[in-house]
Design an enzyme around this catalytic site. Structure first.
Site, PDB file in Angstrom:
ATOM      1  N   HIS A  22      35.997 -23.279 -15.099  1.00 10.82           N
ATOM      2  CA  HIS A  22      36.813 -23.230 -16.319  1.00 10.82           C
ATOM      3  C   HIS A  22      36.485 -24.430 -17.213  1.00 10.82           C
ATOM      4  CE1 HIS A  22      39.298 -19.999 -14.780  1.00 10.82           C
ATOM      5  NE2 HIS A  22      39.640 -20.690 -13.719  1.00 10.82           N
TER       6      HIS A  22
ATOM      7  N   ARG B 186      39.989 -22.388 -19.819  1.00  6.25           N
ATOM      8  CA  ARG B 186      40.943 -22.908 -18.849  1.00  6.25           C
ATOM      9  C   ARG B 186      41.980 -21.835 -18.540  1.00  6.25           C
ATOM     10  NH1 ARG B 186      45.604 -26.658 -18.837  1.00  6.25           N
ATOM     11  NH2 ARG B 186      45.887 -26.200 -21.040  1.00  6.25           N
ATOM     12  N   ALA B 187      42.185 -21.556 -17.265  1.00  7.92           N
ATOM     13  CA  ALA B 187      43.078 -20.451 -16.890  1.00  7.92           C
ATOM     14  C   ALA B 187      44.528 -20.776 -17.229  1.00  7.92           C
ATOM     15  CB  ALA B 187      42.935 -20.154 -15.403  1.00  7.92           C
TER      16      ALA B 187
ATOM     17  N   TYR C  57      49.067 -19.407  -8.765  1.00  6.26           N
ATOM     18  CA  TYR C  57      47.674 -18.946  -8.641  1.00  6.26           C
ATOM     19  C   TYR C  57      47.482 -18.177  -7.333  1.00  6.26           C
ATOM     20  CZ  TYR C  57      45.826 -21.818 -12.533  1.00  6.26           C
ATOM     21  OH  TYR C  57      45.542 -22.363 -13.761  1.00  6.26           O
TER      22      TYR C  57
ATOM     23  N   HIS D 124      40.341 -17.911  -5.604  1.00 11.49           N
ATOM     24  CA  HIS D 124      41.005 -18.781  -4.618  1.00 11.49           C
ATOM     25  C   HIS D 124      40.959 -18.126  -3.248  1.00 11.49           C
ATOM     26  CE1 HIS D 124      43.071 -18.840  -8.629  1.00 11.49           C
ATOM     27  NE2 HIS D 124      42.439 -19.988  -8.619  1.00 11.49           N
TER      28      HIS D 124
ATOM     29  N   GLU E 113      35.610 -23.559  -8.723  1.00 14.00           N
ATOM     30  CA  GLU E 113      36.696 -23.736  -9.691  1.00 14.00           C
ATOM     31  C   GLU E 113      36.624 -25.117 -10.340  1.00 14.00           C
ATOM     32  OE1 GLU E 113      40.586 -23.249  -7.995  1.00 14.00           O
ATOM     33  OE2 GLU E 113      41.543 -22.816  -9.895  1.00 14.00           O
TER      34      GLU E 113
END
Lengths: 339, 339
Positions: free
Chosen positions: A8, A71-72, A194, A223, A284
């Protein structure tokens, strides 16, 4: 070649956040209408934001390419309305495109969508098409909970989402199922929302029959699949109780997990339980967990080390590091050939 | 002695469900007031509901004692108001007491609380006291999300919950942090809400400093701790980013995990990552996953087999099967001595 399928742009220049702050401040004024950003960010600023962070880590860790998205936590689909989300998504995606243009050997783009709670996701199709056809992006992040921690949208198996899936199949792009920030004070974003998002999505897919309708649809659950691999027996058992086929048949032709699991025993479990064909390397970075693990002396998110140390055949390791990415992102090869 | 710390009365006689159905049906009538149940369930019915289920499985699997509580999904704190919840909790707890009285060698009671969304949890104290002091129960199930999948209550570290904790410390009883049914169509109950509840609670505890205020408070996080052990590196890293002590110091004097993880690799991870001092044997039977695993030929929830096969010393295995239960449930020994 080592491809990190989950990075990200967490280090974007401050002008981006200033635009977002202005958007959010404007929401309080009833006469305000969102405006498209005139983004005054120079290439040097972008270079500075990347060189000392994602690019430095790629070099240090020996990874080659990052599949890169906004960016999440920043997607913030719960903020404002669909127009606010539209303008914000455009600017974030444009910035990813600029990073990929400046560093074509290091980054390939994935977009965020202008989702908005309760809004028909059909509204996301023009931006998805723009990102894939005009900006050369190879995938998208799909937020299963645009309400930001309250889970007000129907499950991913509901027809509500089908227009997005039809477009994904047409464009031949996969979605990473990735929630955004949690605005629920009970639910920490990177520590709960998340991981819960991943687990919830996986269970939605077990309970439904989505891939009967969309046999070519591909999802990545990030994840490390949330809690799913750790509770693989539970999920196999629940599928059985729900009279679904075995997970291999029911989901694993369409669902993939990344390796954002930040310790060796977790990666060992993932690679033991989930077939190597369904695992994509990812870190990540620069992401949720940025520190150094005192038990190893290395960064928690230096996941390449864990994959290297896992009990995998060379062939399986190559699948995880490289080959599966080309399989799941069919547009990746052409994107690399163009650079 | 093998103590299963997590069993629910999922097989209760139909009269219990009929009372609940009447409660729920009454909610639609504005003139209706909830009434305490006159429970017409004979001892023979209770025996029949237990003999062929929990008791049969205890005998078959070779476990000795189940720490037994009402059906978790049945708690349904989101249904009706606090009075509805109160009457329902009383009847469910009374029935657990009757099971424990009929089978004093096999079951010891844990209560559900009359929680209700948004209602000060002080309302739970009389029922907690009744269950511990009058019925001889040794613990409680605490629902961190009485809204049933929307997470509207403050985190467990908030002072909102402190009156319950003060009473727990006074009575010397631990709480299992266990959600109930999900009324959120996006969130499957046993496949997502349960596991997410565990993960969310664990992250709430990391982000807070609850055990500074309550050094004697004890929590059990069920279902193997949700996603926590699989993402142990993530949680160690997040604690570090939040400037908290190492997890051992920060949480593991007060937080325990059960073994409701339904496959060998999951139990292997749990027992590798979490100290044996913090693991309590449990199967959740008769519970979430009732089938036979075609890969092993045994029930998914026959967790005793996984613990027996895990790489544990005999001393650690004894802690998990027996000794930790006496440590975490200080009233267990007296309860057994009384029978």
């Amino acid at each position: 070649m080592i491809i990190d399928c989950h990075g990200h742009y967490t280090t974007a220049p401050k002008a981006l956040l200033a635009y977002r702050d202005a958007q959010i401040a404007g929401l309080k004024d009833p006469s305000w209408r969102p405006a498209r950003a005139a983004l005054a960010i120079g290439d040097d600023q972008i270079r500075a934001s990347i060189e000392g962070a994602q690019l430095k880590l790629q070099r240090e860790r020996g990874t080659d390419l990052t599949i890169f998205s906004p960016r999440a936590a920043g997607m913030g689909h719960h903020i404002g309305d669909a127009t606010v989300s539209q303008y914000w998504s455009e600017i974030c995606n444009d910035l990813i495109h600029r990073v990929c243009t400046l560093y074509p050997r290091n980054f390939v783009g994935v977009c965020q969508l202008p989702q908005s709670p309760g809004v028909d996701p059909r509204n996301c199709i023009p931006e998805l098409e723009r990102c894939v056809k005009e900006l050369g992006f190879i995938g998208l992040n799909l937020n299963p909970d645009p309400s930001g921690g309250y889970w007000k949208e129907p499950p991913l198996t509901d027809r509500w989402w089908y227009p997005v899936y039809e477009k994904m199949v047409e464009l031949d792009v996969p979605a990473m199922i990735h929630v955004s920030h949690s605005c629920n004070p009970a639910v920490h974003f990177t520590g709960a929302h998340y991981i819960n998002g991943d687990t919830t999505a996986f269970m939605q897919l077990i309970a439904g029959d989505l891939f009967k309708d969309f046999p070519a649809l591909k999802f990545i659950i990030p994840h490390g699949g949330g809690a799913a691999p750790y509770h693989w027996g539970r999920y196999r058992g629940l599928a059985q109780m729900l009279k679904k086929p075995l997970l291999g048949e029911h989901l694993l032709k369409n669902v993939y997990f990344d390796t954002c699991v930040y310790h060796q025993p977790g990666i060992d479990l993932l690679t033991k339980v989930v077939p190597a064909d369904n695992i994509l390397f990812a870190s990540e970075m620069v992401g949720a967990v940025t520190g150094v693990d005192p038990e190893t002396g290395f960064n928690y998110d230096d996941t390449k080390r864990y994959i290297e140390a896992a009990a995998l055949s060379a062939a399986d390791r190559t699948k995880i590091f490289e080959m599966n990415a080309f399989k799941v992102f069919p547009r990746l090869k052409a994107a690399l050939d163009r650079r």
